[in-house]
Design a protein around this motif. Structure first.
Motif, short mmCIF file in Angstrom:
data_model
loop_
_atom_site.label_atom_id
_atom_site.label_comp_id
_atom_site.label_asym_id
_atom_site.label_seq_id
_atom_site.Cartn_x
_atom_site.Cartn_y
_atom_site.Cartn_z
N GLY A 67 0.80 -1.23 0.00
CA GLY A 67 0.00 0.00 0.00
C GLY A 67 0.83 1.27 0.00
N ASN A 68 2.14 1.19 -0.26
CA ASN A 68 2.98 2.39 -0.25
C ASN A 68 2.99 3.03 -1.65
N ILE A 69 1.85 3.66 -1.97
CA ILE A 69 1.63 4.19 -3.32
C ILE A 69 2.66 5.27 -3.66
N SER A 70 2.95 6.15 -2.70
CA SER A 70 3.84 7.28 -3.04
C SER A 70 5.25 6.77 -3.34
N LEU A 71 5.70 5.73 -2.60
CA LEU A 71 7.03 5.15 -2.88
C LEU A 71 7.05 4.56 -4.29
N VAL A 72 5.99 3.83 -4.64
CA VAL A 72 5.95 3.19 -5.96
C VAL A 72 5.91 4.23 -7.07
N MET A 73 5.07 5.25 -6.88
CA MET A 73 4.96 6.29 -7.93
C MET A 73 6.28 7.02 -8.11
N GLY A 74 6.91 7.35 -6.99
CA GLY A 74 8.21 8.06 -7.06
C GLY A 74 9.24 7.20 -7.77
N ALA A 75 9.28 5.91 -7.43
CA ALA A 75 10.29 5.02 -8.02
C ALA A 75 10.00 4.80 -9.51
N LEU A 76 8.71 4.72 -9.88
CA LEU A 76 8.38 4.55 -11.30
C LEU A 76 8.78 5.79 -12.10
N ARG A 77 8.62 6.96 -11.50
CA ARG A 77 9.06 8.19 -12.18
C ARG A 77 10.58 8.16 -12.36
N GLU A 78 11.30 7.78 -11.30
CA GLU A 78 12.77 7.73 -11.39
C GLU A 78 13.23 6.69 -12.41
N ARG A 79 12.51 5.57 -12.47
CA ARG A 79 12.82 4.53 -13.46
C ARG A 79 12.79 5.12 -14.87
N GLY A 80 11.74 5.91 -15.15
CA GLY A 80 11.60 6.53 -16.47
C GLY A 80 12.70 7.55 -16.74
N ILE A 81 13.01 8.36 -15.72
CA ILE A 81 14.05 9.39 -15.88
C ILE A 81 15.40 8.72 -16.15
N LEU A 82 15.67 7.65 -15.42
CA LEU A 82 16.97 6.98 -15.55
C LEU A 82 17.11 6.33 -16.93
N ARG A 83 16.03 5.74 -17.41
CA ARG A 83 16.13 5.12 -18.75
C ARG A 83 16.37 6.20 -19.80
N ARG A 84 15.73 7.38 -19.60
CA ARG A 84 15.92 8.46 -20.57
C ARG A 84 17.36 8.98 -20.54
N ASN A 85 17.96 9.07 -19.33
CA ASN A 85 19.29 9.68 -19.21
C ASN A 85 20.44 8.69 -19.37
N ALA A 86 20.15 7.40 -19.24
CA ALA A 86 21.20 6.38 -19.40
C ALA A 86 20.66 5.19 -20.20
N PRO A 87 20.22 5.44 -21.44
CA PRO A 87 19.59 4.35 -22.20
C PRO A 87 20.58 3.23 -22.53
N HIS A 88 21.88 3.51 -22.41
CA HIS A 88 22.88 2.46 -22.67
C HIS A 88 22.94 1.47 -21.51
N LEU A 89 22.37 1.85 -20.37
CA LEU A 89 22.50 0.99 -19.19
C LEU A 89 21.19 0.47 -18.64
N VAL A 90 20.10 1.14 -18.93
CA VAL A 90 18.81 0.71 -18.37
C VAL A 90 17.92 0.26 -19.51
N HIS A 91 17.44 -0.95 -19.43
CA HIS A 91 16.54 -1.38 -20.49
C HIS A 91 15.33 -2.12 -19.94
N ASP A 92 14.33 -2.18 -20.80
CA ASP A 92 13.04 -2.77 -20.46
C ASP A 92 13.15 -4.29 -20.46
N VAL A 93 12.68 -4.92 -19.40
CA VAL A 93 12.62 -6.38 -19.39
C VAL A 93 11.17 -6.80 -19.13
N PRO A 94 10.63 -7.71 -19.96
CA PRO A 94 9.30 -8.24 -19.66
C PRO A 94 9.38 -9.25 -18.51
N PHE A 95 8.47 -9.12 -17.56
CA PHE A 95 8.38 -10.06 -16.42
C PHE A 95 7.06 -10.80 -16.53
N VAL A 96 7.08 -12.10 -16.27
CA VAL A 96 5.82 -12.85 -16.25
C VAL A 96 5.59 -13.40 -14.84
#
Ligand SMILES: Cc1cc2nc3c(=O)[nH]c(=O)nc-3n(C[C@H](O)[C@H](O)[C@H](O)COP(=O)(O)OP(=O)(O)OC[C@H]3O[C@@H](n4cnc5c(N)ncnc54)[C@H](O)[C@@H]3O)c2cc1C
Length: 528
Positions: A67-96
């Motif tokens: 139920g820690n929505i603010s932590l999740v939202m903040g981390a999801l925003r940072e995830r997006g920022i990091l992929r934008r600023n370091a696309p050579h190091l952060v990539h999308d992985v599908p999880f099942v």
């Protein structure tokens, strides 16, 4: 760098103690705001927790369940920022999330849809419910009996030690001075009792030097209480260490680029099996421990738990002798006051900025994923505390060293981003430098030279554990590579045979700890 630190007459605006994700993030933030910045690391950069993560840049599906929505939202925003600023190091992985019970598909389907919604504009890809056939297409090695289907969602993945080196390089590109093997051994106070600098030591020469600072920032993770006690021996502890282990298996245990996420293990945690550098990383655990250390050992019950849980989901259950490397990290969890949660898995992963009476600013907790936001918060506090010039944070848009789009197309050196071209040029200087150091891993000799010349690698361990990831991927292969690495380093650094012998002895003792331990009862060996 050492000369810059030792010969500086005026105070640094900011001295950061600790060269893990948190300290490196603070150094990037401070230097890119134009503040004069020194970072001190006692061992090698990333020696403690920051090279031992599960390698996920994620919002944290588990925190959503808590139920820690603010932590999740903040981390999801940072995830997006990091992929934008370091696309050579952060990539999308599908999880099942594989589903074996009737209720799991709707339950996790809705949960992961919420995860998508919370990511908003920073989304990585939509979650989707999969049929049994679609699930097996993505995960052909999944246990089939009782399988009903699955839910697919997307998260980020990275190489933690490589991102760390690129963050430190970014800070240096903006004028920061960064030193490894240079502990802060004293925290100095002025006549008003307020902190005015540190005494540091160059471990290679055992020379001590004094540094003045407007603000001293303690970013020493699991060692944060020890550092606070340098300023105030009676500082009450705030850190609660808890360890997590990972087992590394051959890539054939997953076959493909899709990861498995088990949302509820028997100890109430989440277990991941993730493709990483051609291997499969399985983890993790959450075991409270008494005290922090640099080389924590896995407990037997942790190894058994990870193997057993993985066996419930994989058609070919991993055995002890399939384990190529075991690595263990300690979470820098913070418990401020009062009786909070009693289990470490329930302690918050939010970060804490804490200012002691002496003016020592401690930044602790958080996650690798949120290092940038933590750094912004810390430097905002440091500017107020040290009455430094107010300049806005620029890291949301700041490209990280090595930035390059489509790095994956550049082959085995992709994690180096734009530096890959320079390493390739180095490899062309002599046929010997282009050769792989071991047939089971792609690292080439030129990477060793690069690590010494450009990335401050000082020991065989620095090269094999953190500049390349050989020790973490395959401890036996790393042992085989060590003599060649030591010889290349000695030639580059002007060291003698005694140095080589000492380095090899030290590395052999260390690598033995990454080999899977024999079974305590059967004595079953690891034969790879
Ligand atoms: C098992 C596990 C899995 C994880 N998985 C993930 C994940 O998948 N994704 C995610 O986002 N996060 C993950 N995390 C969390 C993340 O790894 C940590 O939050 C982060 O690495 C902490 O970084 P840090 O810089 O605070 O600490 P550290 O990396 O420990 O750095 C502190 C540094 O301070 C140095 N130091 C100590 N004393 C001194 C001194 N006197 N002078 C100079 N230097 C000093 C130490 O040598 C050390 O290098 C995981 C953590 C663990 C344990």
């Amino acid at each position: 760098m050492l000369q810059q630190a030792m010969s500086r007459a005026e105070p640094f605006d900011v001295v950061v103690i600790g060269g893990g994700a948190t300290g490196a993030g603070v150094a990037v933030d401070a230097a890119s705001r134009g503040l004069s910045t020194l970072l001190l690391e006692r061992e090698d950069f990333g020696k403690a927790t920051s090279s031992r993560s599960t390698k996920l840049v994620h919002g944290g599906v588990r925190y959503l369940e808590q139920g820690n929505i603010s932590l999740v939202m903040g981390a999801l925003r940072e995830r997006g920022i990091l992929r934008r600023n370091a696309p050579h190091l952060v990539h999308d992985v599908p999880f099942v999330v594989p589903n074996y019970s009737w209720w799991e598909t709707p339950f996790y389907g809705i949960g992961l849809r919420i995860y998508d919604l919370l990511a908003g504009q920073y989304g990585f890809g939509k979650s989707k419910i999969l049929s049994r056939e679609e699930t097996l297409e993505r995960l052909p090695t999944l246990r089939q009996d009782g399988l009903r289907g699955g839910v697919i969602y997307h998260d980020g993945q990275f190489d933690d030690a490589r991102l760390l080196i690129h963050l430190l390089a970014t800070s240096a590109d903006h004028g920061a001075t960064v030193l490894n093997y240079a502990p802060a051994v004293e925290i100095r106070k002025g006549p008003d009792g307020f902190i005015c600098g540190v005494v540091a030591e160059d471990r290679e020469s055992a020379q001590r030097f004094t540094v003045d600072a407007s603000v001293v920032i303690n970013a020493t993770g699991i060692f944060a209480d020890e550092t606070r006690r340098l300023a105030d021996p009676s500082a009450p502890p705030i850190m609660v260490p808890s360890q997590g282990i990972h087992l590394v298996l051959d890539g054939s245990f997953l076959r493909g680029n899709t990861a498995i996420m088990v949302p509820h293990t028997s100890d109430g945690r989440v277990l991941f099996a993730i493709p990483w550098h051609g291997h499969t990383v399985v983890g993790t655990t959450d075991t409270p421990i008494d005290a922090p250390s640099y080389e924590p050992r896995p407990f037997e019950h942790e190894i058994a738990f990870v193997l057993e849980t993985a066996s419930e989901y994989l058609s070919h259950p991993p055995r002890r002798e399939d384990v190529l490397s075991v690595f263990v990290g300690i979470r820098p969890l913070v418990k401020l006051t009062g009786a909070g949660p009693t289990t470490t898995s329930a302690l918050s992963r939010d970060h804490t900025v804490h200012i002691d009476d002496s003016g020592l600013l401690t930044i602790a907790g958080g996650k690798w994923t949120t290092y940038r936001h933590m750094a912004e918060d810390t430097v905002d506090h440091a500017i107020m505390l040290g009455k430094l010039p107010e300049r806005p944070c620029v890291t949301r848009e700041l490209k990280i060293h090595g930035y390059i789009e489509n790095a994956a197309t550049t082959g085995d050196l992709a994690v180096y981003g734009s530096d890959a071209e320079l390493i390739r040029a180095l490899a062309l200087e002599s046929p010997r430098l282009g050769e792989p150091l071991d047939p089971s891993l792609p690292s080439i000799a030129a990477e060793v030279i690069w690590a010494v010349r450009e990335e401050m690698a000082r020991t065989v361990e620095d090269v094999l554990a953190r500049r390349t990831r050989a020790l973490f991927l395959n401890a036996r292969a790393a042992l085989r590579m060590a003599p060649a690495v030591a010889a290349l380093m000695a030639a580059e650094m002007g060291r003698d045979q005694a140095w080589i012998d000492g380095e090899l002895a030290r590395f052999q003792a260390l690598a033995a700890q990454y080999l899977p331990p024999l079974h305590p009862e059967t004595g079953e060996p690891a034969d790879r």
